[in-house]
Design an enzyme around this catalytic site. Structure first.
Site, PDB file in Angstrom:
ATOM      1  N   HIS A  71       0.861  -1.180   0.000  1.00  0.00           N
ATOM      2  CA  HIS A  71       0.000   0.000   0.000  1.00  0.00           C
ATOM      3  C   HIS A  71       0.902   1.236   0.000  1.00  0.00           C
ATOM      4  O   HIS A  71       1.611   1.472   0.972  1.00  0.00           O
ATOM      5  CB  HIS A  71      -0.890   0.007   1.253  1.00  0.00           C
ATOM      6  CG  HIS A  71      -1.682  -1.271   1.420  1.00  0.00           C
ATOM      7  ND1 HIS A  71      -1.970  -1.807   2.644  1.00  0.00           N
ATOM      8  CD2 HIS A  71      -2.231  -2.098   0.493  1.00  0.00           C
ATOM      9  CE1 HIS A  71      -2.695  -2.921   2.479  1.00  0.00           C
ATOM     10  NE2 HIS A  71      -2.854  -3.126   1.176  1.00  0.00           N
TER      11      HIS A  71
HETATM   12  C1  LIG Z   1      -0.956  -8.010  -3.917  1.00  0.00           C
HETATM   13  C2  LIG Z   1      -1.758  -6.817  -3.545  1.00  0.00           C
HETATM   14  C3  LIG Z   1      -2.834  -6.970  -2.658  1.00  0.00           C
HETATM   15  C4  LIG Z   1      -3.598  -5.862  -2.303  1.00  0.00           C
HETATM   16  N1  LIG Z   1      -4.649  -6.050  -1.467  1.00  0.00           N
HETATM   17  C5  LIG Z   1      -5.413  -5.000  -1.099  1.00  0.00           C
HETATM   18  C6  LIG Z   1      -6.545  -5.176  -0.244  1.00  0.00           C
HETATM   19  O1  LIG Z   1      -6.886  -6.285   0.164  1.00  0.00           O
HETATM   20  N2  LIG Z   1      -7.246  -4.083   0.107  1.00  0.00           N
HETATM   21  C7  LIG Z   1      -6.915  -2.842  -0.295  1.00  0.00           C
HETATM   22  O2  LIG Z   1      -7.569  -1.879   0.087  1.00  0.00           O
HETATM   23  N3  LIG Z   1      -5.855  -2.645  -1.136  1.00  0.00           N
HETATM   24  C8  LIG Z   1      -5.097  -3.694  -1.542  1.00  0.00           C
HETATM   25  N4  LIG Z   1      -4.040  -3.503  -2.389  1.00  0.00           N
HETATM   26  C9  LIG Z   1      -3.717  -2.133  -2.822  1.00  0.00           C
HETATM   27  C10 LIG Z   1      -4.597  -1.671  -3.964  1.00  0.00           C
HETATM   28  O3  LIG Z   1      -4.392  -2.489  -5.079  1.00  0.00           O
HETATM   29  C11 LIG Z   1      -4.258  -0.218  -4.266  1.00  0.00           C
HETATM   30  O4  LIG Z   1      -4.475   0.545  -3.110  1.00  0.00           O
HETATM   31  C12 LIG Z   1      -5.105   0.397  -5.354  1.00  0.00           C
HETATM   32  O5  LIG Z   1      -5.081  -0.349  -6.539  1.00  0.00           O
HETATM   33  C13 LIG Z   1      -4.596   1.804  -5.636  1.00  0.00           C
HETATM   34  O6  LIG Z   1      -5.393   2.415  -6.593  1.00  0.00           O
HETATM   35  P1  LIG Z   1      -4.851   3.579  -7.524  1.00  0.00           P
HETATM   36  O7  LIG Z   1      -5.873   3.777  -8.575  1.00  0.00           O
HETATM   37  O8  LIG Z   1      -4.483   4.726  -6.677  1.00  0.00           O
HETATM   38  O9  LIG Z   1      -3.480   3.013  -8.131  1.00  0.00           O
HETATM   39  P2  LIG Z   1      -3.221   1.755  -9.070  1.00  0.00           P
HETATM   40  O10 LIG Z   1      -4.296   0.766  -8.883  1.00  0.00           O
HETATM   41  O11 LIG Z   1      -1.836   1.310  -8.828  1.00  0.00           O
HETATM   42  O12 LIG Z   1      -3.361   2.325 -10.532  1.00  0.00           O
HETATM   43  C14 LIG Z   1      -2.499   3.297 -11.038  1.00  0.00           C
HETATM   44  C15 LIG Z   1      -2.485   3.202 -12.549  1.00  0.00           C
HETATM   45  O13 LIG Z   1      -1.783   4.323 -13.060  1.00  0.00           O
HETATM   46  C16 LIG Z   1      -1.009   3.920 -14.140  1.00  0.00           C
HETATM   47  N5  LIG Z   1       0.103   4.858 -14.336  1.00  0.00           N
HETATM   48  C17 LIG Z   1       1.204   4.998 -13.570  1.00  0.00           C
HETATM   49  N6  LIG Z   1       2.007   5.948 -14.072  1.00  0.00           N
HETATM   50  C18 LIG Z   1       1.412   6.413 -15.191  1.00  0.00           C
HETATM   51  C19 LIG Z   1       1.763   7.396 -16.158  1.00  0.00           C
HETATM   52  N7  LIG Z   1       2.876   8.106 -16.045  1.00  0.00           N
HETATM   53  N8  LIG Z   1       0.920   7.598 -17.189  1.00  0.00           N
HETATM   54  C20 LIG Z   1      -0.235   6.893 -17.305  1.00  0.00           C
HETATM   55  N9  LIG Z   1      -0.606   5.957 -16.415  1.00  0.00           N
HETATM   56  C21 LIG Z   1       0.200   5.727 -15.361  1.00  0.00           C
HETATM   57  C22 LIG Z   1      -0.550   2.533 -13.766  1.00  0.00           C
HETATM   58  O14 LIG Z   1      -0.169   1.814 -14.921  1.00  0.00           O
HETATM   59  C23 LIG Z   1      -1.764   1.966 -13.060  1.00  0.00           C
HETATM   60  O15 LIG Z   1      -2.597   1.246 -13.934  1.00  0.00           O
HETATM   61  C24 LIG Z   1      -3.273  -4.586  -2.803  1.00  0.00           C
HETATM   62  C25 LIG Z   1      -2.226  -4.445  -3.702  1.00  0.00           C
HETATM   63  C26 LIG Z   1      -1.473  -5.543  -4.093  1.00  0.00           C
HETATM   64  C27 LIG Z   1      -0.363  -5.364  -5.067  1.00  0.00           C
END
Ligand SMILES: Cc1cc2nc3c(=O)[nH]c(=O)nc-3n(C[C@H](O)[C@H](O)[C@H](O)COP(=O)(O)OP(=O)(O)OC[C@H]3O[C@@H](n4cnc5c(N)ncnc54)[C@H](O)[C@@H]3O)c2cc1C
Ligand code: SF4
Lengths: 176, 529
Positions: free
Chosen positions: B466
């Site tokens: 996280h």
């Molecule tokens: C194994 C694992 C288990 C997890 N389990 C849980 C759980 O049980 N409960 C929970 O609450 N959370 C969990 N998480 C965390 C959760 O997945 C993240 O908190 C959540 O996905 C974050 O959302 P986000 O949209 O902020 O970022 P992300 O889901 O990481 O998405 C960000 C996106 O931005 C894109 N990106 C990055 N840089 C650029 C750029 N320069 N230009 C264009 N696109 C870009 C990436 O490719 C990605 O697709 C887990 C994570 C993992 C890896």
């Protein structure tokens, strides 16, 4: 314990290949890929290997492996690697034991798999012969068995990882 | 869906990143009638490949990042603190859906005190918003994501309505734990899961594949493709394989996002920009967008972009009983305890306890990794499987100056950009909290009669994946990067959604809070357009 066609279909569903509808479409006798190896030899090799890597009290292996294999051959990359590996493996078997793998005794088959190094090798789909035999032959067979309901039950888990066995079994106690 | 990766005309909003944060904002802005484009660095995955990915998750030939096509060059990174190695590529997925493609799907609300760490616990900082500000958005986020939960957690913050779906029933092993917990006076309760306990929103109920993390082959586990697809149906354009390289700007606003594609570089103009790249790539993109006006990185007048990187730490313990425990049927949790969470103070942080349903080896994986076969293998599997129990815990770490994300000038990715360096540090309070969690785990397991065979504590802990804190939210522009509405203090049309805005982390999995903040921010973005 008896492996059934249902087990093979379940294992396939787990790995996302075929599905019942696609199965049976392939004709084993048809030998349209003789440039690599005919699928008869692939099948016989896998069935012969299964008799070694599966526990001795498992029956119904041939049907199970055939059904599973039909689905596996639908996946092009996998099928190519499998055919090439089987061909090479049988060549080596000819050289070392004077016969193709399926024709060897069970003890010699076990020895042959170990001689080629498939017991200690890590599975790698594009690796050395040992690593590929481990991937396409030994581990593919083990994956099929232990993600099927019957295989799981052998170990004591009727809803093994990879098998969509529903959300009741995890709540049940051992006596249920 | 098309391979046309050229910019759209007259965009109101350009969202960068198609994880849950970006997808929810895009979907909401589409509802408000806005013209939205989403730029996503990674590919759009074919749903039909999910079974193959789930096979990769089981087979030893594949490493975790392989499951979702991680690319070591594209995703190159550095972890410069040797004491606290950070395995970045195990902790994220790049592609439409983001890291939720891989996630476990535990979704709980932060507690009221988590928003007031400095005033209530005497450490860290207070958030500029309170639980009450977020409460209605939490409820909305639970409906959007589809959460199965029950009202049986006496330690949870106040709720206004039941969860959208009933909770998953406790597992057989939860029942074994329940007796021991009662004897040592630890209360167990259900776990809110982002996973369908019944058909929800047109998605089917969980069918027990048990590979939830890293792939759910059915659509029972929520992932952000749900909202990406919904947004697209409302007219949002989603461009995949379009990593934004830098943000063109003048002194007060962003003018364009410059993004690479397989067929060349493009510029997307828009009235507003929402950065939703996750807790590592968001600060990295701002740092890569430095200029004469912003020599230390865009939106970085405070100097805090990339600072205060936090993760949750894992504490665990497990062993075997002299009876069957029925593990590994499903890959998710059905019981936890938040009993000790609000005891947190200066010395010991908040933590929550988890009761595993997948303790010990999974027979399939174990079979593929050995050097035995036939009867010998079966005997081993029977010996190994069947009597394991295990517990986990998530522990808070505080925001620290010496824990940060920065650029490594010496190393570049596949496009020649400096790679992120995750320099992670956790501090003494987190270590004490791990010890405390271990103490309680040991008490419960001993009461249960377990022979303890493994422990994860201060010596061998690791991150929970996280990424928080790196563009923190606050009222004072000198002390924070975004304001309480999630707009950057420096730029009038630049918004940040994701856990990078969390001033402190609490010890709850972050994504429900990310979703609630995204829904709230979408209203502000719309209002200011
Ligand atoms: C194994 C694992 C288990 C997890 N389990 C849980 C759980 O049980 N409960 C929970 O609450 N959370 C969990 N998480 C965390 C959760 O997945 C993240 O908190 C959540 O996905 C974050 O959302 P986000 O949209 O902020 O970022 P992300 O889901 O990481 O998405 C960000 C996106 O931005 C894109 N990106 C990055 N840089 C650029 C750029 N320069 N230009 C264009 N696109 C870009 C990436 O490719 C990605 O697709 C887990 C994570 C993992 C890896
Ligand atoms: S157990 Fe996990 S992987 Fe299986 S259907 Fe349910 S959510 Fe999906």
């Amino acid at each position: 314990m008896e492996l059934t066609r249902r087990d093979a279909v379940a294992a396939l569903a787990t790995l996302g290949v075929g599905g019942a509808a696609a199965l049976g479409a392939r004709n084993w006798q048809r030998d349209d890929r003789s440039d690599v190896v005919d699928d008869e030899l692939v099948r016989n090799t896998l069935v012969a290997a299964a008799e070694v890597v599966y526990p001795s009290d498992v029956s119904g292996t041939a049907t199970f492996v055939e059904t599973f294999l039909e689905g596996r051959l639908e996946r092009d990359d996998h099928a190519r690697g499998l055919r090439e590996t089987t061909a090479e493996f049988n060549d080596v078997s000819e050289q070392w034991h004077g016969d193709e793998f399926p024709a060897l005794s069970q003890a010699d088959r076990d020895r042959m798999l170990r001689e080629v190094g498939a017991d200690t090798a890590e599975e790698i789909p594009d690796g050395t012969l040992a690593e590929r035999v481990r991937y396409y032959v030994v581990n593919d067979l083990l994956l099929a068995l232990y993600s099927s309901p019957t295989g799981g039950e052998l170990v004591g888990i009727e809803n093994p990882q990879g098998h969509p066995g529903g959300t009741d079994t995890y709540q049940r106690g051992p006596e249920a | 869906m098309s391979a046309d990766r050229t910019p759209i005309e007259d965009a109101d909003v350009c969202v960068i990143g198609a994880g849950p944060a970006g997808a929810l904002v895009a979907d909401r802005l589409a509802d408000a009638g806005r013209r939205v484009v989403v730029l996503e660095a990674g590919p759009r995955f074919d749903p039909d490949d999910r079974f193959e990915r789930s096979e990769r998750a089981i087979r030893p030939a594949y490493d975790l990042p392989d499951v979702w096509d991680g690319d070591p060059e594209r995703d190159a990174h550095v972890s410069s603190n040797e004491d606290w190695f950070y395995p970045l590529n195990h902790t994220r997925v790049k592609g439409v859906g983001g890291s939720t493609l891989h996630w476990q799907g535990m979704v709980m609300r932060l507690h009221e005190d988590d928003f007031d760490s400095a005033s209530e616990r005497g450490v860290g900082v207070d958030w500029p918003i309170d639980y009450a500000d977020l409460q209605p958005y939490y409820a909305e986020a639970e409906r959007e994501i589809g959460v199965a939960g029950a009202d049986d957690n006496p330690f949870a913050p106040p709720r206004e309505e039941p969860h959208p779906m009933p909770a998953f029933k406790p597992s057989y092993s939860d029942g074994l734990f329940a007796e021991a917990c009662e004897n040592v006076e630890v209360a167990m309760h259900s776990v809110p899961n982002a996973r369908n306990s019944e058909t929800y929103d047109g998605r089917s109920a969980c069918s027990g594949y048990g590979t939830c993390q890293p792939v759910c082959p059915s659509v029972a586990k929520y992932d952000a493709t749900v909202h990406v697809e919904r947004a697209e149906e409302k007219g949002v354009t989603v461009i995949d394989r379009a990593p934004v390289q830098y943000l063109e700007h003048d002194a007060d606003s962003i003018t364009a996002a410059v993004y690479a594609t397989p067929d060349g570089e493009h510029r997307q103009e828009a009235d507003s920009f929402v950065i939703a790249c996750g807790g590592v790539e968001t600060p990295r993109l701002l740092l890569l967008s430095e200029s004469e006006q912003y020599p230390n990185g865009l939106a970085n007048s405070s100097g805090l972009v990339g600072k205060f990187f936090m993760d949750h730490l894992f504490a665990g313990m497990g062993g075997t009983l002299e009876e069957p425990t029925r593990q590994n049927h499903v890959g998710f949790l059905t019981s936890e305890s938040h009993q000790f969470y609000d005891d947190a103070d200066e010395e010991v942080g908040p933590f929550k306890l988890e009761f595993f349903n997948y303790a010990g080896p999974s027979p399939v994986e174990s079979a593929l990794g050995g050097d035995d076969w036939g009867d010998e293998l079966l005997e081993r599997l029977r010996r190994e499987y069947g009597t394991h129990v295990g517990m986990g815990a998530l522990v808070e770490q505080l925001p620290r100056e010496d824990s940060y994300v920065t650029l490594d000038p010496d190393r570049t990715d596949d496009r020649g950009n400096p790679v992120p360096d995750v320099h992670w540090n956790v501090g003494e309070r987190a270590l004490r909290t791990l010890e405390r969690a271990n103490e309680i785990q040991r008490e419960i397991l001993e009461e249960l009669g377990a022979e303890i065979t493994w422990q994860v504590g201060p010596e061998n802990t690791g991150p929970a994946y996280h990424h928080m804190g790196t563009t923190r939210m606050g009222d004072d522009p000198d002390e924070s990067v975004v304001n309480a509405r999630l707009r950057t203090h420096d730029l009038e049309n630049c918004w940040i959604v994701g856990s990078s805005v969390f001033p402190t982390g609490g010890a709850m999995n972050p994504t429900l809070t990310i979703a609630a903040l995204a829904l709230r921010a979408a209203e502000h973005v719309d209002a200011e357009l």
